[in-house]
Design a protein around this motif. Sequence first.
Motif, short mmCIF file in Angstrom:
data_model
loop_
_atom_site.label_atom_id
_atom_site.label_comp_id
_atom_site.label_asym_id
_atom_site.label_seq_id
_atom_site.Cartn_x
_atom_site.Cartn_y
_atom_site.Cartn_z
N ARG A 474 -41.25 29.30 -45.08
CA ARG A 474 -42.30 29.33 -44.07
C ARG A 474 -42.24 30.66 -43.34
O ARG A 474 -41.26 31.41 -43.47
N SER A 532 -44.63 28.20 -39.61
CA SER A 532 -45.85 27.78 -40.31
C SER A 532 -45.61 27.80 -41.81
O SER A 532 -45.06 28.76 -42.35
N TRP A 547 -53.17 29.83 -32.25
CA TRP A 547 -52.38 29.35 -33.39
C TRP A 547 -52.33 27.83 -33.49
O TRP A 547 -51.62 27.28 -34.33
N GLU A 550 -52.16 25.67 -36.95
CA GLU A 550 -51.64 26.47 -38.06
C GLU A 550 -50.15 26.79 -37.91
O GLU A 550 -49.45 26.95 -38.90
N ILE A 551 -49.72 26.89 -36.66
CA ILE A 551 -48.33 27.22 -36.38
C ILE A 551 -47.76 26.11 -35.50
O ILE A 551 -48.40 25.68 -34.54
N ASP A 552 -46.57 25.65 -35.85
CA ASP A 552 -45.97 24.50 -35.16
C ASP A 552 -44.73 24.91 -34.39
O ASP A 552 -43.92 25.71 -34.89
#
Length: 605
Positions: A474, A532, A547, A550-552
């Motif tokens: 990732r 991500s 974000w 899409e981004i955690d």
Amino acid sequence: MNDPVYIIGLDLGTTNSIVAYTEADADDIEKAPIRVLEIPQLVDSGVVESRPALPSFVLVTDGMDTAPDALALPWNPSPPQATGEYARRRGEEIPQRLIASSKSWLCNTFVDRNAPILPWDNTADKSGIPAESKLSPVAASAAILRHIRDAWNHLMAGSATDPDERLRFENQKIYLTVPASFDAVARELTVAAADLAGLANITLLEEPQAAFYAWLAATEGGWRDAVTAGDLILVCDVGGGTSDFSLIQVGDEDGDLVLERVAVGNHLLVGGDNMDLALAYALARQLAESGTRLDSWQMNGLWHSCRRAKEQILSDAAIQSQPVTILGRGSSLIGGTIKTELTRETIESILRDGFFPACGREDRPAAAQRAGIREFGLAFEADPGITRHLAAFLARHPIDGQLAVPTAVLFNGGVMKAGLLREHILSVLGGWSAEGSINALPTRDFDLAVARGAACYGLAREGKGIRIRGGLGRSYYIGIAASMPAVPGMPAPTKALCVAPFGTEEGTTTAISDREFVLLVGESATFDFLGSTTRTDDPIGTVVEDWTGEIDPITTLETTLEGENGQAIPVTLELTVTEVGTLELWCVSTVDERRWRLEFNVREH
């Protein structure tokens, strides 16, 4: 330390742990003999046998429910816990003392994974296990690894009084597998568990890649005839606790085939554990219809009993049913038991229709109906439909702008032993493909492949076989507060700064040296660490303002960095992917020689 004699592949599984090994001086992964260690373990009170799999269960005892010598092992007459087959079987009778799925707890961001919280207990009638007898998820994983280490040393390194140090487990080169979906914190905790077990010489490897290495070795060089440039291979690994998806693309460079892992799925807590529980509820309903109701303690025991019955049925096509026994409760059932039966027909219908439903390529997992308050525990997936999760995974990772539909599938994991399920998944995938059919690459052993492949990978790392290009599964980011005028009631937004792109290889250091940031030292500060699996093309230094989705968030790095109280230091950022497979994030001062390492805080909020 002398050069290692063996290269070891260690599959620390949610349900079973396996050890495979080969000589470190073997010439080639396609010719190297890969052996599987027969692990000595308790299988009954006072009875030790050697088996290729060590069930990943730890039984916490207080000496009252076991005889003094019941847990004795050849290398330890009085171990503090029972590990392996006996732990699993005895845990069916006293489930409140059984630690299961410790590997899945390593991913639980709602608990302190270094705190003694296992066995987890949500029931009203508490187990009564004293806090000092409980284990943290890290310590429980270390207990399994320690048993494996001691078993190897007992078998391979000679007598306990005069061992051959060159042959001891901790002195070999060990490749420890983790789910591809494990984030940086879960990887770090896995390394911490290994260190707690006295294993410092380890390297992490993704389980789907390990399974693929096992297939490469099994072809004995024929893999180049089985695939062609442009092929996209799905590794579908459904094990005891998780479902793991990876995509490996076959390419061509100057006439030579190359392999690259191009996508990794999210961490999905849906697997054999969920299926065992579904089977338990099916049997409980049948019992309720005949007038026998089970309490939560009995349901927990039935869950573990269904696991064993399911594995026996799926391991032998001739077995059509297995008896299941549940201990009785209450005065009317003192010393009594409840008996029922689990059939192949029940297993296949529940697993196929409930966990691998036929669906279209546009289908997605159902969102959870969120309750205001829910019971605390592992964060299982709300939708058990693994095929719907697979459709979502392929949609998130298009190839050349098109929906990724694999040309072949490599199955792995204990659940995939069932030929009916493999054929069903191929049928579902075929419905998404323009060609209409998808090939299955042959798997020699669904339980042992990951450990075997990890040993093969060790040889490939030394140039004795083809390597899959992989790196980080990732992209990683750190949150930076935007520089903007203060607005009443509105905190400064957080932007995501890419510090390690997808695919960054082990042993690589990346740096953002052309841009300065302000670091607060001398007082408590927090740093948001993000990741991500979908933004795979962001180069280092990319700033993502919006974000969401899409981004955690992965974790919060909370620390007080050494320095003068409240001082602001201009810094650049540097991230190293270690050879082991973990991450180190550094802030480097631009005004002096100081460097600060940002430590992961695994006590989440």
